[in-house]
Design an enzyme around this catalytic site. Structure first.
Site, PDB file in Angstrom:
ATOM      1  N   LYS A  79     -16.112  38.533  57.154  1.00 44.68           N
ATOM      2  CA  LYS A  79     -17.058  37.571  56.346  1.00 44.68           C
ATOM      3  C   LYS A  79     -18.304  38.081  56.850  1.00 44.68           C
ATOM      4  O   LYS A  79     -18.499  38.153  58.051  1.00 44.68           O
ATOM      5  CB  LYS A  79     -16.675  36.299  56.827  1.00 44.68           C
ATOM      6  N   SER A 164     -16.675  28.323  51.569  1.00 45.13           N
ATOM      7  CA  SER A 164     -17.408  29.185  51.293  1.00 45.13           C
ATOM      8  C   SER A 164     -16.759  30.672  51.680  1.00 45.13           C
ATOM      9  O   SER A 164     -17.331  31.746  51.251  1.00 45.13           O
ATOM     10  CB  SER A 164     -18.446  29.203  52.368  1.00 45.13           C
ATOM     11  N   SER A 188     -13.967  25.311  54.470  1.00 48.32           N
ATOM     12  CA  SER A 188     -14.182  26.930  54.096  1.00 48.32           C
ATOM     13  C   SER A 188     -13.211  27.858  54.298  1.00 48.32           C
ATOM     14  O   SER A 188     -13.600  29.230  53.805  1.00 48.32           O
ATOM     15  CB  SER A 188     -15.588  27.423  54.699  1.00 48.32           C
TER      16      SER A 188
END
Lengths: 499, 95
Positions: A79, A164, A188
């Site tokens: 990420k 997210s 998330s």
């Protein structure tokens, strides 16, 4: 030869050990899949094929020498919230520009030290603020899943992959990496995992080091993995977790071998069903998903208990004080002086204001302003302190529940994946995406999402397990029982590979 | 809680974010809506409740008071939009 990108992480590990293929072959399979798929899915914001090949060749040498490490040669996505030494890290915000960290996040370093191969940096909501990956400066991530119409045919409407960690969930579901790193401040990891039929775990606050992860809300942020299976998530978390002197909130406790507990079953385990999660207007398919989960655990020998978590409804409003407050403080560092974007003004304050107006996206600006308001003179006690007290009550609810049960079962999300734009008009509608996940962050507990079945639209739904502090092992063995009963969810049609 | 335009502008100034007139109008409504929604916390009796600080009771860690990191000025300014001789360069602040 079989399609290597379809393997689970555990299968790929076995294949490498048996020398069915090399780490370089495995890595190349993912590199070409990403090249083909990324224009359609936008899961990666930076592809690092050369870096990956160097790591893979090194892994092949170690495998040949008989000195393979736990994740040797296994390609993963990272990420873009995790700092990577010498490799652009942006948190998917314009304000970081071409920021190139001079250090590696501890979680990342742990993975590379374990032999993992990095394929690239994954898309996310800007600074991890969002539940649909629609706030990224690099554009939306598209879910590989599609709705099934009444005629049984797949619709071409684009669905969100959750957020997210939407790049992480989409990449894992589409076979663009074996597993991915992710972070979870209010849901998330678990919400995107639920919307894409993948497995995600947010461990207990303090289990993974936060060092080198771009900060959003420091008392809530926690790293964890998204994988194709419960076992893959166990392999990943074992490697990611560690005590780190560089993060004083990381806990000095041994990291268990999560894989070792997967076959243990749930015989005699006490499962709590919190009545407050039966929210008004809950759809019948979410209700059915929950009932299925209860039935599976029951038939595997667990006992089911009604419990009450009376402060549940206050978790989300308290979160929307604590998270923006901490975000406004953390994001004060983006001043156009030390890194990233600078938009010059007439004087220094003007430069700050121009830089931050242009560098931050709309949702991030909104949260900074809310946070600035609740922390401004005269309001601290009424908002932030109040919210932190409510957190104590939320945690107390769980402390009492643990006298009666060992694990809590709920749905992960109130609804299946939605289409782009469906919830962007009203910030509150988007915030409600986290209604079942956010309590876990507020109490600091471990939470996991595991696929539980398909919606009437043929898209994935997830079940959430909540555990006692540092009892991730119970989550893993319970999740394994659910996975065995529900079966793995795989995307029916790889439309994104057809150009 | 009604947030008026003057408050929005004051907050934006504190947050060092420039906002346009049109944005200020929109934010008035959005911030008021969010603050109204969080006001439901007033229903919760928090007298005699300590604010949460930690998930699990943990002793504060101590470390030796020594320099563990340093001599990396070049790394620190490496990403600066403007730097000179290992200093960050900003617009003139003293006349």
């Amino acid at each position: 030869m079989t399609d290597l990108t379809k393997l689970t992480m555990a299968e790929a590990r076995d294949g490498l050990a048996k020398k069915d293929f090399t780490a370089l072959e495995l890595t190349d399979a993912f590199i070409s899949a990403i090249e083909k798929a990324n224009p359609a899915l936008n899961a990666y914001v930076l592809q690092t094929p050369e870096h990956a090949r160097v790591q893979a060749k090194d892994s092949d040498k170690r495998i040949a020498a008989g000195s393979a490490r736990p994740l040797e040669g296994l390609p993963i996505g990272n990420k873009d919230l995790f700092c990577t030494r010498g490799i652009r890290t942006t948190a998917c915000s314009n304000i970081l520009g071409e920021f190139s960290p001079t250090y590696e996040s501890t979680v990342g370093q742990n993975l590379w030290d374990a032999g993992a191969v990095m394929l690239g940096k994954l898309n996310n909501d800007e600074f991890a603020m969002g539940s649909s990956n629609e706030t990224s400066a690099f554009g939306n991530v598209v879910s590989p899943w599609r709705r099934k119409g009444k005629d049984g045919k797949l619709s071409t409407d684009k669905l969100v992959p959750g957020g997210s960690s939407g790049g992480s969930s989409a990449a894992v579901a589409a076979g663009l990496c074996l597993a991915a790193t992710a972070t979870d401040t209010g849901g998330s990891i678990r919400q995107p995992a639920a919307l894409t039929g993948t497995v995600g775990i947010k461990p207990t606050y303090g289990r993974c080091s936060r060092w080198g992860i771009v900060a959003f809300a420091s008392s809530l942020d926690q790293a964890g993995p998204i994988g194709k299976t419960v076992r893959d998530a166990a392999i990943m978390l074992k490697a990611m977790a560690s005590h780190d002197p560089k993060d004083t909130t990381s806990v000095d406790a041994p990291v268990p071998d999560y894989e070792a507990v997967l076959g243990k079953g749930v015989k005699g385990l006490r499962v709590g069903i919190p009545r407050e999660y039966r929210v008004e207007g809950m759809s019948s398919e979410i209700q059915k998903l929950w009932d299925d989960g209860i039935a599976w655990l029951k038939s595997a020998g667990a006992t089911i208990h009604d419990i009450s978590l009376p402060h549940t409804k206050y978790a989300l409003p308290a979160y929307y004080i604590v998270a923006p407050a901490e975000c406004s403080s953390n994001l004060a560092r983006y001043d156009g002086v030390r890194y990233g974007l600078r938009v010059n003004g007439d004087n220094l304050i003007d430069t700050y204001e121009n830089t931050r107006a242009q560098g931050f996206g709309k949702e991030v600006r909104r949260r900074i302003l809310i946070g600035t308001y609740v922390l401004s003179a005269g309001y601290y006690d009424a908002y932030y302190l109040k919210a932190q007290k409510v957190r104590t009550l939320i945690k107390r609810d769980f402390d009492e529940a643990w006298n009666k049960v060992d694990v809590v079962l709920t749905p992960t999300t109130p609804s299946p994946a939605f289409a782009f734009g469906e919830k962007t008009g009203d910030p509150l509608a988007m915030y409600l995406e986290d209604i079942f996940t956010v309590t876990v962050n507020m109490a600091g507990l471990p939470g996991m999402s595991v696929p539980g079945g398909l919606s009437s639209e043929g898209t994935p739904l997830g079940l959430q397990l909540i555990g006692k502090p540092f009892d991730e092992e119970t989550l893993f063995r319970t999740a394994q029982v659910i996975e065995d009963a529900a079966g793995r969810l795989t995307v029916p049609d790889a439309w994104w590979m057809k150009g | 809680m009604q947030v008026d335009e003057a408050t929005v502008r004051r907050i934006a100034r504190l947050a060092r974010i420039k906002i346009s007139d049109a944005e200020a109008k929109g934010l008035e409504k959005e911030l008021s809506g969010i603050l109204d929604w969080v006001a439901q916390l007033d229903e919760v009796d928090t007298s005699n409740v300590e604010p949460m600080t930690r998930v699990v009771a943990q002793k504060l860690k101590m470390r030796d008071d020594v320099v563990t990191d340093g001599e990396i000025a070049e790394q620190i300014v490496a990403n600066a939009p403007l730097a000179e001789d290992n200093f960050f360069v900003v617009p003139k602040v003293v006349e």
